[in-house]
Design an enzyme around this catalytic site. Sequence first.
Site, short mmCIF file in Angstrom:
data_model
loop_
_atom_site.label_atom_id
_atom_site.label_comp_id
_atom_site.label_asym_id
_atom_site.label_seq_id
_atom_site.Cartn_x
_atom_site.Cartn_y
_atom_site.Cartn_z
N PHE A 293 0.87 -1.19 0.00
CA PHE A 293 0.00 0.00 0.00
C PHE A 293 0.91 1.24 0.00
O PHE A 293 0.80 2.12 0.85
CB PHE A 293 -0.92 0.02 1.23
CG PHE A 293 -1.72 -1.25 1.42
CD1 PHE A 293 -2.92 -1.45 0.74
CD2 PHE A 293 -1.27 -2.27 2.26
CE1 PHE A 293 -3.66 -2.63 0.92
CE2 PHE A 293 -1.99 -3.44 2.44
CZ PHE A 293 -3.19 -3.62 1.77
N SER B 51 -2.23 -0.96 -5.68
CA SER B 51 -3.12 -1.35 -6.78
C SER B 51 -3.35 -0.19 -7.75
O SER B 51 -3.87 -0.40 -8.85
CB SER B 51 -4.46 -1.83 -6.22
OG SER B 51 -4.99 -0.85 -5.37
N CYS C 54 -5.74 2.36 10.10
CA CYS C 54 -6.17 3.76 10.23
C CYS C 54 -7.70 3.85 10.28
O CYS C 54 -8.26 4.93 10.10
CB CYS C 54 -5.59 4.64 9.13
SG CYS C 54 -6.11 4.14 7.49
N1 SAH Z 1 1.76 4.06 3.21
C1 SAH Z 1 1.38 5.17 2.38
C2 SAH Z 1 -0.10 5.49 2.46
C3 SAH Z 1 -1.04 4.35 2.11
S1 SAH Z 1 -2.60 4.89 1.58
C4 SAH Z 1 2.27 6.37 2.69
O1 SAH Z 1 3.05 6.34 3.67
O2 SAH Z 1 2.17 7.35 1.97
C5 SAH Z 1 -3.32 3.43 1.03
C6 SAH Z 1 -2.91 2.99 -0.38
O3 SAH Z 1 -3.43 1.68 -0.56
C7 SAH Z 1 -3.48 3.81 -1.54
O4 SAH Z 1 -2.42 4.26 -2.34
C8 SAH Z 1 -4.36 2.82 -2.35
O5 SAH Z 1 -4.22 2.99 -3.75
C9 SAH Z 1 -3.79 1.50 -1.92
N2 SAH Z 1 -4.68 0.33 -1.96
C10 SAH Z 1 -5.97 0.26 -1.51
N3 SAH Z 1 -6.40 -1.03 -1.58
C11 SAH Z 1 -5.38 -1.77 -2.10
C12 SAH Z 1 -5.19 -3.16 -2.39
N4 SAH Z 1 -6.16 -4.06 -2.14
N5 SAH Z 1 -4.02 -3.55 -2.90
C13 SAH Z 1 -3.03 -2.66 -3.13
N6 SAH Z 1 -3.13 -1.34 -2.86
C14 SAH Z 1 -4.29 -0.90 -2.34
#
Ligand code: SAH
Length: 395
Positions: free
Chosen positions: A226, A249, A339
């Site tokens: 993520f 994703s 979160c």
């Molecule tokens: N860790 C990051 C923030 C994460 S926000 C930082 O420090 O900046 C959550 C992210 O998860 C988003 O970019 C979203 O596109 C992604 N996401 C949501 N569901 C997902 C999934 N099932 N698989 C992969 N990515 C996903």
Amino acid sequence: MPQFSRVILRRSKEDAVKRFHPWIFSGAIKQAEAQDGDIVEVYSDSGEYLATGLYHDSNIAVKILAFHPVTNLDELFANRIQQAVQVRSQLGLTGSETTNCYRLINAEGDNLPGLIVDWYNGTAVIQAYSIGMYGQRQRILAGLQAVYGESLRAVYDKSASVLPRSLGATPEYLLGEKTDEPVREYGHHFQVDWETGQKTGFFLDQREHRQLLTRYASGKQVLNTFSYSGGFSVYALQAGATTVHSVDSSTKAIDLTKQNVALNPLQTGTPEGTHEAFTDDVFVFLKTCDRQYDVIVLDPPAFAKNVSARHQAVMAYKRLNLQAFNRLRSGGVLMTFSCSQVVQRDHFQGAVLAAAIESGRSVRILHHLTQPADHPVNLFHPEGLYLKGLVLWVE
Ligand code: SAH
């Protein structure tokens, strides 16, 4: 003294206000002579003044700005903003050489319910979550200008992305214009696109945890799931990780991750191909990949937006953490987060515990993590606590 609309509470419904909780639910209201967005004064059934706040005919009917009569709203907003800046200054965030982005106003946590303001090196990005707060934009702008003076170069209002469409809010610059200059966080560079990015453009709430990761990343194979704009990946690479894999994703997120990795060139001698980015669903990636990692970061989006979705969310945290345990080497480190505001720390830790039991691994908690000090929680409003994390040592 300005004349505000009046809201009268039902008999014996003033307890929460007297405990300084900043929300009044619609069920507590006997009578409201107010329009959505109005500033109102709240009275008990017996006529006692209780609070001044912003009205909206909805579940949370009043969000309280002050528990004392307000005579000058300009002053109230200016003071609140000034107090918020004072806290960030105490934290060493204003005027820092290495970090020039931080959360400036954290809604109830800074006594401005429904208002988020993030600071990106001279640009303040605003999100007003209620019609009432949206109506106060000029006061917010004036308050920001009063404290920051010339160093406030732009104010971008992004409330439209969080308000109902019917209000007709449009994203716009209240001051200045777009800049493309990257921000700095602990000396690392990040391109932040507040206009089209998620939230206000950057996940400022993970700053201290990205920094914590540097203690565990040197010489290690790190998986950042993520990844969004690649915050954890950049820190891990700079700390000397031998491999960093980022997974998200969203193609846009992966592009941002790559862009930010490129913005932070590694010192000479680091082998090529240290970083690799994958556009994939994290659940699928973890299930199908055949690699093992030394360090895994799990920072998923909120799995539950309300209490009715909580059980499903807890199950999802369990599945995700189990998959991560299965990809960790012995002596590995898992940095895992939730979160979702409605998933409390004990629910989250319970989900991680269930995953650990099923994995059969021996697991120790090294750090209990929460949101950083520029995302303060109002003691009278525990709902403001949303970020939970654990750093685990996994044998
Ligand atoms: N860790 C990051 C923030 C994460 S926000 C930082 O420090 O900046 C959550 C992210 O998860 C988003 O970019 C979203 O596109 C992604 N996401 C949501 N569901 C997902 C999934 N099932 N698989 C992969 N990515 C996903």
